[in-house]
Design a protein around this motif. Sequence first.
Motif, PDB file in Angstrom:
ATOM      1  N   LYS A   9      50.708  47.509  28.773  1.00 16.48           N
ATOM      2  CA  LYS A   9      50.794  47.690  30.223  1.00 16.48           C
ATOM      3  C   LYS A   9      52.144  47.235  30.743  1.00 16.48           C
ATOM      4  O   LYS A   9      52.743  47.881  31.618  1.00 16.48           O
ATOM      5  CB  LYS A   9      49.667  46.912  30.910  1.00 16.48           C
ATOM      6  N   SER A  63      46.382  51.432  30.330  1.00 16.83           N
ATOM      7  CA  SER A  63      46.425  50.401  29.289  1.00 16.83           C
ATOM      8  C   SER A  63      45.084  49.700  29.082  1.00 16.83           C
ATOM      9  O   SER A  63      44.766  49.307  27.958  1.00 16.83           O
ATOM     10  CB  SER A  63      47.499  49.366  29.630  1.00 16.83           C
ATOM     11  N   LEU A  64      44.291  49.524  30.153  1.00 16.30           N
ATOM     12  CA  LEU A  64      43.041  48.776  30.023  1.00 16.30           C
ATOM     13  C   LEU A  64      42.081  49.428  29.033  1.00 16.30           C
ATOM     14  O   LEU A  64      41.537  48.733  28.159  1.00 16.30           O
ATOM     15  CB  LEU A  64      42.390  48.615  31.401  1.00 16.30           C
ATOM     16  N   GLN A  79      43.399  48.816  25.572  1.00 13.99           N
ATOM     17  CA  GLN A  79      43.200  47.418  25.171  1.00 13.99           C
ATOM     18  C   GLN A  79      41.749  47.184  24.744  1.00 13.99           C
ATOM     19  O   GLN A  79      41.484  46.463  23.767  1.00 13.99           O
ATOM     20  CB  GLN A  79      43.575  46.499  26.330  1.00 13.99           C
ATOM     21  N   ASN A  80      40.800  47.794  25.472  1.00 16.62           N
ATOM     22  CA  ASN A  80      39.390  47.649  25.113  1.00 16.62           C
ATOM     23  C   ASN A  80      39.108  48.271  23.748  1.00 16.62           C
ATOM     24  O   ASN A  80      38.371  47.697  22.926  1.00 16.62           O
ATOM     25  CB  ASN A  80      38.505  48.305  26.176  1.00 16.62           C
ATOM     26  N   ALA A  89      41.302  48.685  21.337  1.00 11.43           N
ATOM     27  CA  ALA A  89      41.961  47.856  20.322  1.00 11.43           C
ATOM     28  C   ALA A  89      41.137  46.608  20.027  1.00 11.43           C
ATOM     29  O   ALA A  89      40.996  46.203  18.863  1.00 11.43           O
ATOM     30  CB  ALA A  89      43.353  47.476  20.796  1.00 11.43           C
ATOM     31  N   ALA A  90      40.573  45.982  21.081  1.00 12.26           N
ATOM     32  CA  ALA A  90      39.751  44.778  20.891  1.00 12.26           C
ATOM     33  C   ALA A  90      38.499  45.110  20.077  1.00 12.26           C
ATOM     34  O   ALA A  90      38.103  44.348  19.178  1.00 12.26           O
ATOM     35  CB  ALA A  90      39.380  44.185  22.246  1.00 12.26           C
TER      36      ALA A  90
END
Length: 334
Positions: free
Chosen positions: A2, A194-195, A198-199, A201-202
């Motif tokens: 982000k 990006s959110l 990111q989720n 990727a987590a």
Amino acid sequence: MKRRLFLTYTVLLVVGFIIVGFFTNGFVKDNYEEDLNTMLVSNLNLIKLNIERDLPGNELSGLDMGYFSDEVSQALDVRVTMIDAKGQVLADSEVAGQDLPGVENHRTRPEFKNALSGEIGRDVRTSATLNIDYLYMAVPIENNGSIIGALRLAYPMLRISTINRAFLENIILSIFIAFGISLYMGYRYSKKISLPIQNIAASARLIAKGDFNQKVKVETGDELQDLGHAFNSMTERLSSTIGELENEHLKIRSVLSSISEGLVAVDNENRIMLINYSGRDLLGITETEVHSRQLQGLIGNPVLREAVAKILEEGNLGLREVVLEEPEHRVLKF
């Protein structure tokens, strides 16, 4: 991610607004000066027509110079100057009448020189009389086809600079407002992009640790949502496949455990791939974790270890007997 997206977006915005501001300011400035030139020429031609129509005889000296130096100048808010064909100043709104004889001859001034040649004269310079920067525009005054003088209007460059500065300030203010709004929208957009990533990727990191119950919820209505659905489908298939493999592994272990004969499987480097409980007991292996370890290194009895090494070296599993006296008398058949 982000942060990189937002930084890239910000740099592009700054560069874009600088380019737009530069060209916009230049465009506005050029258009304003062009409109000013047109306005001055129009006013000059109008005054010129009035002078030529009301000209008493063939001499400019018969005109009411106070009218031009005062009333016309005040009405147009410009400096008005008139000269005769020889360059003698007849009227100047910035010079008192009694001081006119002391004013130097203007015939060689660029704008007057062009006007006395029958053209529209234009020049930008510092006035030698008033020490002020002016935009000068001049036209010829004619009578019966002959040029008998010239009329000039002068507009202070300070006003142009002030107006240009006001334009520039407004442009900069508009750019800052637009930049602020764009930054806010860019931040929201970069966060929106990006959110979900990111989720995902987590969740992928948790799956790598063995948690196959991960689900991601992406509702962006675009390719990211498709990626989220594909990720969830992949996770479900991976979880199902691993579950099936574990079940098969349990079945194999159950089958191996039920076999009374010792069973050992090794790879090309004699590392243990499979071994059942009977095989452990047969070879005297007591260690728990034996997978991928060298078979000979786990056999404690030297006679048995030598026999196994010979079998592995020859690669021949034909029937043979090994007699062990320790820890008890046993006859092993391979």
